[in-house]
Design a protein around this motif. Structure first.
Motif, PDB file in Angstrom:
ATOM      1  N   SER A  51       0.831  -1.210   0.000  1.00 55.63           N
ATOM      2  CA  SER A  51       0.000   0.000   0.000  1.00 55.63           C
ATOM      3  C   SER A  51       0.863   1.255   0.000  1.00 55.63           C
ATOM      4  O   SER A  51       0.566   2.227  -0.712  1.00 55.63           O
ATOM      5  CB  SER A  51      -0.927   0.021   1.214  1.00 55.63           C
ATOM      6  N   LEU A  52       1.927   1.250   0.779  1.00 56.89           N
ATOM      7  CA  LEU A  52       2.839   2.406   0.813  1.00 56.89           C
ATOM      8  C   LEU A  52       3.552   2.597  -0.521  1.00 56.89           C
ATOM      9  O   LEU A  52       3.727   3.732  -0.981  1.00 56.89           O
ATOM     10  CB  LEU A  52       3.849   2.246   1.944  1.00 56.89           C
ATOM     11  N   VAL A  53       3.963   1.506  -1.151  1.00 61.68           N
ATOM     12  CA  VAL A  53       4.624   1.605  -2.458  1.00 61.68           C
ATOM     13  C   VAL A  53       3.657   2.191  -3.488  1.00 61.68           C
ATOM     14  O   VAL A  53       4.022   3.087  -4.260  1.00 61.68           O
ATOM     15  CB  VAL A  53       5.153   0.228  -2.905  1.00 61.68           C
ATOM     16  N   PHE A  54       2.417   1.717  -3.498  1.00 58.35           N
ATOM     17  CA  PHE A  54       1.421   2.264  -4.415  1.00 58.35           C
ATOM     18  C   PHE A  54       1.178   3.745  -4.145  1.00 58.35           C
ATOM     19  O   PHE A  54       1.025   4.533  -5.083  1.00 58.35           O
ATOM     20  CB  PHE A  54       0.105   1.491  -4.300  1.00 58.35           C
ATOM     21  N   LEU A  55       1.150   4.130  -2.870  1.00 55.98           N
ATOM     22  CA  LEU A  55       0.944   5.531  -2.514  1.00 55.98           C
ATOM     23  C   LEU A  55       2.100   6.393  -3.009  1.00 55.98           C
ATOM     24  O   LEU A  55       1.882   7.470  -3.583  1.00 55.98           O
ATOM     25  CB  LEU A  55       0.766   5.679  -1.004  1.00 55.98           C
ATOM     26  N   VAL A  56       3.321   5.946  -2.823  1.00 58.08           N
ATOM     27  CA  VAL A  56       4.485   6.717  -3.260  1.00 58.08           C
ATOM     28  C   VAL A  56       4.510   6.857  -4.776  1.00 58.08           C
ATOM     29  O   VAL A  56       4.745   7.948  -5.313  1.00 58.08           O
ATOM     30  CB  VAL A  56       5.791   6.076  -2.719  1.00 58.08           C
ATOM     31  N   ILE A  57       4.247   5.770  -5.487  1.00 59.38           N
ATOM     32  CA  ILE A  57       4.226   5.828  -6.958  1.00 59.38           C
ATOM     33  C   ILE A  57       3.122   6.777  -7.433  1.00 59.38           C
ATOM     34  O   ILE A  57       3.345   7.608  -8.322  1.00 59.38           O
ATOM     35  CB  ILE A  57       4.034   4.422  -7.565  1.00 59.38           C
ATOM     36  N   SER A  58       1.960   6.694  -6.830  1.00 57.99           N
ATOM     37  CA  SER A  58       0.856   7.571  -7.207  1.00 57.99           C
ATOM     38  C   SER A  58       1.175   9.024  -6.889  1.00 57.99           C
ATOM     39  O   SER A  58       0.856   9.927  -7.664  1.00 57.99           O
ATOM     40  CB  SER A  58      -0.417   7.137  -6.495  1.00 57.99           C
ATOM     41  N   LEU A  59       1.823   9.251  -5.768  1.00 64.38           N
ATOM     42  CA  LEU A  59       2.209  10.606  -5.377  1.00 64.38           C
ATOM     43  C   LEU A  59       3.237  11.187  -6.342  1.00 64.38           C
ATOM     44  O   LEU A  59       3.115  12.336  -6.784  1.00 64.38           O
ATOM     45  CB  LEU A  59       2.762  10.583  -3.947  1.00 64.38           C
ATOM     46  N   VAL A  60       4.223  10.398  -6.711  1.00 61.70           N
ATOM     47  CA  VAL A  60       5.256  10.859  -7.641  1.00 61.70           C
ATOM     48  C   VAL A  60       4.665  11.142  -9.023  1.00 61.70           C
ATOM     49  O   VAL A  60       4.969  12.170  -9.638  1.00 61.70           O
ATOM     50  CB  VAL A  60       6.415   9.831  -7.714  1.00 61.70           C
ATOM     51  N   THR A  61       3.810  10.248  -9.515  1.00 57.18           N
ATOM     52  CA  THR A  61       3.214  10.480 -10.832  1.00 57.18           C
ATOM     53  C   THR A  61       2.278  11.683 -10.823  1.00 57.18           C
ATOM     54  O   THR A  61       2.192  12.405 -11.817  1.00 57.18           O
ATOM     55  CB  THR A  61       2.465   9.245 -11.356  1.00 57.18           C
ATOM     56  N   THR A  62       1.599  11.917  -9.706  1.00 56.80           N
ATOM     57  CA  THR A  62       0.723  13.080  -9.610  1.00 56.80           C
ATOM     58  C   THR A  62       1.543  14.365  -9.556  1.00 56.80           C
ATOM     59  O   THR A  62       1.239  15.334 -10.249  1.00 56.80           O
ATOM     60  CB  THR A  62      -0.186  12.974  -8.373  1.00 56.80           C
ATOM     61  N   TRP A  63       2.600  14.388  -8.749  1.00 58.09           N
ATOM     62  CA  TRP A  63       3.433  15.586  -8.628  1.00 58.09           C
ATOM     63  C   TRP A  63       4.215  15.884  -9.902  1.00 58.09           C
ATOM     64  O   TRP A  63       4.518  17.028 -10.190  1.00 58.09           O
ATOM     65  CB  TRP A  63       4.403  15.440  -7.471  1.00 58.09           C
ATOM     66  N   SER A  64       4.523  14.859 -10.674  1.00 60.76           N
ATOM     67  CA  SER A  64       5.276  15.089 -11.897  1.00 60.76           C
ATOM     68  C   SER A  64       4.376  15.517 -13.059  1.00 60.76           C
ATOM     69  O   SER A  64       4.876  15.765 -14.155  1.00 60.76           O
ATOM     70  CB  SER A  64       6.062  13.829 -12.274  1.00 60.76           C
ATOM     71  N   GLY A  65       3.097  15.601 -12.843  1.00 62.26           N
ATOM     72  CA  GLY A  65       2.172  16.044 -13.871  1.00 62.26           C
ATOM     73  C   GLY A  65       1.641  14.928 -14.743  1.00 62.26           C
ATOM     74  O   GLY A  65       0.958  15.186 -15.727  1.00 62.26           O
ATOM     75  N   ASN A  66       1.923  13.696 -14.414  1.00 63.94           N
ATOM     76  CA  ASN A  66       1.441  12.544 -15.187  1.00 63.94           C
ATOM     77  C   ASN A  66       0.405  11.755 -14.401  1.00 63.94           C
ATOM     78  O   ASN A  66       0.496  10.538 -14.282  1.00 63.94           O
ATOM     79  CB  ASN A  66       2.620  11.626 -15.543  1.00 63.94           C
TER      80      ASN A  66
END
Length: 142
Positions: free
Chosen positions: A44-59
């Motif tokens: 769950s934490l890995v999914f959250l981090v990946i989702s956070l990074v993709t959201t912050w990067s504009g993708n």
């Protein structure tokens, strides 16, 4: 002379809980439950981090939506930690996965709302069943 039959003893298990709660209340052997719960939390934490990074990067369309990942991950993780001695949080996990799938699948707006409501309800029902199963697992079985 009394004509009434003696009262049959009843168990709380039959009256209060269904077979689903009874089957989910089985205790996992040894540290297996804690290991599975830890894996669920880490994923769950890995999914959250990946989702956070993709959201912050504009993708934000490149991965799962941040809000759904945060809510589903939090609910499943807390439920897994609470019910770590049983695997009763499996319904919550299934509901969360279905919710994430429905969130990224394009449906007509009516069906999107309906399916999201159904999957969130499955996830909430999973939490209720899990809490009941954990309470049942702590009772002695005779």
């Amino acid at each position: 002379m009394s004509t009434t039959a003696p009262a049959q003893p009843t168990t709380d298990l039959d009256d209060e809980h269904g077979t689903l709660v009874r089957s989910l209340s089985a205790v996992l052997p040894g540290p297996l439950g804690a290991i599975i719960a830890t894996v669920v939390v880490l994923v769950s934490l890995v999914f959250l981090v990946i989702s956070l990074v993709t959201t912050w990067s504009g993708n934000e369309g490149a991965f799962l939506p941040l809000f759904q990942v945060f809510v589903a991950g939090t609910v499943v993780s807390l439920n897994a930690l609470w019910a770590r001695k049983t695997f009763s949080y499996v319904i919550t996990l299934i509901g969360a996965v279905l919710w994430l799938w429905v969130s990224v699948t394009p449906f007509l707006p009516f069906w999107q709302v309906l399916l999201q409501a159904i999957t969130v309800t499955i996830m909430a029902a999973g939490v209720v069943y899990s809490l009941s199963a954990v309470a049942q697992s702590k009772k002695p079985r005779f």
